[in-house]
Design an enzyme around this catalytic site. Structure first.
Site, PDB file in Angstrom:
ATOM      1  N   ASP A  56       0.744  -0.981  -0.125  1.00 61.70           N
ATOM      2  CA  ASP A  56       0.085   0.207  -0.107  1.00 61.70           C
ATOM      3  C   ASP A  56       0.826   1.252  -0.140  1.00 61.70           C
ATOM      4  O   ASP A  56       1.740   1.502   0.809  1.00 61.70           O
ATOM      5  CB  ASP A  56      -0.968  -0.076   1.252  1.00 61.70           C
ATOM      6  CG  ASP A  56      -1.672   1.163   1.549  1.00 61.70           C
ATOM      7  OD1 ASP A  56      -2.018   1.786   0.532  1.00 61.70           O
ATOM      8  OD2 ASP A  56      -2.171   1.458   2.538  1.00 61.70           O
ATOM      9  N   HIS A  93      -3.452   4.388   6.947  1.00 62.35           N
ATOM     10  CA  HIS A  93      -2.412   3.894   6.048  1.00 62.35           C
ATOM     11  C   HIS A  93      -1.027   4.252   6.800  1.00 62.35           C
ATOM     12  O   HIS A  93      -0.908   5.195   7.232  1.00 62.35           O
ATOM     13  CB  HIS A  93      -2.648   4.552   4.582  1.00 62.35           C
ATOM     14  CG  HIS A  93      -3.869   4.174   3.872  1.00 62.35           C
ATOM     15  ND1 HIS A  93      -4.147   3.135   3.156  1.00 62.35           N
ATOM     16  CD2 HIS A  93      -4.925   4.926   4.144  1.00 62.35           C
ATOM     17  CE1 HIS A  93      -5.364   3.244   2.628  1.00 62.35           C
ATOM     18  NE2 HIS A  93      -5.789   4.196   3.169  1.00 62.35           N
TER      19      HIS A  93
HETATM   20 ZN   LIG Z   1      -8.189   1.282   0.253  1.00 60.23          ZN
HETATM   21 ZN   LIG Z   2      -9.180   0.832   3.380  1.00 61.44          ZN
END
Ligand SMILES: [Zn+2]
Ligand SMILES: [Zn+2]
Length: 552
Positions: A198, A371
């Protein structure tokens, strides 16, 4: 199935969405005649995509290879990973794999489309292993802003690939379940061919703060609020619902969820045990509106400035059930998705104008990201120690930055592939090379239409939105082709007719002259062209021009 199963011995990584953009995540892993799909997300439209509800990946490649698609894994319950599920499943009935909460949220979506009965949903848990065709998939827990997220260790005949999904390394997450460091280290011990990780926050230095920092920020908001508190977030941010509920308990307020998706998701998450909310805390919106304002919290969707959302309607005074009252405190517990900043700030300004006190990320820590930031990305890379690295989930700038971070921790540039949607990457004999390009663009969803809106329609909407249209109706004699009446001119979005009598007179005059000296057959197209240049010369604007003929 045929005997070409292991043909080529090649692992193909096929990004269908989420690479080169934030949203509509979808990745396909192909080995021989087997495809495994990871995530089926949607993306919210940008400001200039007029009238579009949302965007889904172009999964033409999967449809063309439908007989070899073995399954779909959904890593967690956020819209950018789940939102296209019913669009895919309408065309491709393959087994779905998800953890209990993710599955519950998928079921809410699939039930609406009436698809649920036809499909095969499999519940998986972090720590488990599933065989899907030639792929042995091990699920490991990751922290994120929703419980029950997983990353994947996918063992293929070509090697082990780690797909992180969305993750962060939160030591004190809301559900007390940190990311599975041990499993990541164990993968590393086995030797990892490739890491796909990510990149959403690749331009954020340091560590993403723990979800816990929101609690004191909420406490401060709740203490200061004299009237109602209205908290907006995504319907899929289940962890945030828990934090709002906890704050409501601490400050003796009742909680009402507003809006179908919020209510349904909360019900599902409570039923499955992922939301711990005492029954007596909850009230319906109707009840909440009758209570003393200082005794209630409302939680709704609409943090992205979408005009049709509850928050959007509240900001313009067009919400059916209730309005903003002076003394309300509105909390936007989210971050604007890139591209939405303008409409988010417009909504905030409108809410202030209606007398609300608005609290958002920039003034208090009422939101933290789900994140990983740069230091966490380095930790992931160092834990996994992959031979090859492919940044996923992010605009090109995020992918590039993530690649630079990977180089900082010692992964050579030639072992990093920065690719966008549709660019296939292949692994064979321990080597990586780029494959062919396949379609990886946008599919617009507009009302009930999927993929019917192409670039041409978008261009027309832009013209209409910018300069409006002008319609000229001519009534002509069937035989002589002479005008029987003055041309009728109708405009919308172009000019205020009563302020523009001169222009309209001039236009009418021009039309009459042109009609008299034009051959009948090409009258409409010729006249439309002539009118366009005429109007542009007078106004420097380019409205759409239509000419209609009625013959008498
Ligand atoms: Zn996402
Ligand atoms: Zn997510």
């Amino acid at each position: 199935m045929n005997n070409k199963k292991n043909q080529g011995g090649k692992l193909r990584i096929i990004p269908l969405g989420g690479l080169g953009e934030v949203g509509k995540n979808m990745m396909a892993y192909q080995y021989g005649e087997n495809i495994l799909v990871v995530d089926t997300g949607l993306m919210f439209p940008e400001n200039d995509m007029l009238g579009i509800d949302y965007i889904i990946p172009d999964f033409q490649y999967l449809l063309e290879n439908r007989q070899i698609v073995r399954g779909v894994i959904v890593t967690h319950g956020h819209e950018d990973h789940t939102g296209a599920i019913h669009h895919l499943m309408e065309q491709l009935n393959v087994p779905i794999y998800a953890t209990p909460l993710t599955r519950g949220l998928l079921e809410v979506k699939l039930a609406r489309g009436g698809l649920l009965e036809k499909l095969q949903l499999n519940t998986i848990q972090a720590g488990e292993e599933v065989q899907i065709g030639p792929f042995t998939v091990e699920f490991f827990h990751v922290c994120h802003s929703i419980p029950d997220g997983v990353g994947l260790g996918i063992t293929t005949p070509a090697g082990l690939v780690i797909h992180t999904g969305d993750y962060k390394f939160d030591h004190t997450p809301v559900d007390n379940w940190p990311t599975d460091y041990a499993k990541l280290a164990e993968f590393s011990g086995r030797g990892v061919l490739a890491l796909l990780a990510d990149s959403t926050n690749a331009d954020k230095p340091g560590w993403t703060p723990s979800e816990r920092v929101i609690d004191p920020a909420f406490d401060q908001v709740f203490r200061a609020a004299k009237g109602r508190i209205i908290i907006a977030s995504f319907a899929s941010l289940v962890s945030r619902m828990q934090q709002v509920a906890n704050a409501a308990v601490r400050h003796q307020r009742k909680l009402a969820f507003v809006g179908t998706s919020m209510v349904e998701n909360a019900r599902m998450a409570r039923k499955l045990g992922y939301l711990d909310i005492p029954e007596e805390l909850l009230v319906t919106v109707e009840q909440a509106l009758k209570m003393n304002p200082k005794d209630v919290v409302l939680m709704s969707t609409g943090t992205q400035g979408e005009p049709s959302s509850i928050m959007g309607r509240l900001s313009t005074g067009t919400n059916r059930q209730f309005d903003i009252l002076p003394g309300d405190t509105v909390v936007l517990s989210s971050h604007p998705i890139p591209g939405n900043e303008e409409s988010v700030y417009r909504t905030i300004n409108r809410l202030f104008r209606r007398g609300a006190k608005v609290i958002y990320e920039a003034i208090a820590p009422v939101h933290v990201s789900g994140h990983a930031s740069q230091e966490e990305m380095k930790l992931m890379l160092n834990l996994v120690r992959p031979k090859f690295f492919i940044p996923i989930h992010g605009e090109l700038r995020h992918l590039k930055q993530h690649a630079a971070i990977a180089q900082q921790v010692g992964i050579p540039e030639e072992r990093i592939a920065v690719v966008e949607n549709g660019q296939v990457v292949e692994f064979e004999n321990g080597q990586m090379h780029t494959g062919e390009r396949i379609p990886g663009g946008y599919v617009f969803v507009d009302g009930a239409g999927v993929g019917e809106i192409g670039p041409d329609v978008m261009r027309e909407r832009e013209i209409l939105a910018r300069d409006g249209f002008v319609l000229v109706n001519l009534t002509m004699d069937r035989n002589t082709c002479r005008l029987l009446e003055e041309p009728e001119i109708i405009t919308r979005g172009f000019i205020h007719a009563t302020d523009a009598e001169d222009l309209l007179d001039a236009t009418r005059k021009m039309v009459v002259q042109t009609v008299d000296c034009t051959s009948n057959g090409r009258l409409q197209t010729d006249l439309e062209q002539t009118l366009k240049s005429f109007l542009y010369s007078k106004t420097k604007r380019r409205p759409m021009v239509f000419v209609t003929l009625s013959k008498a």
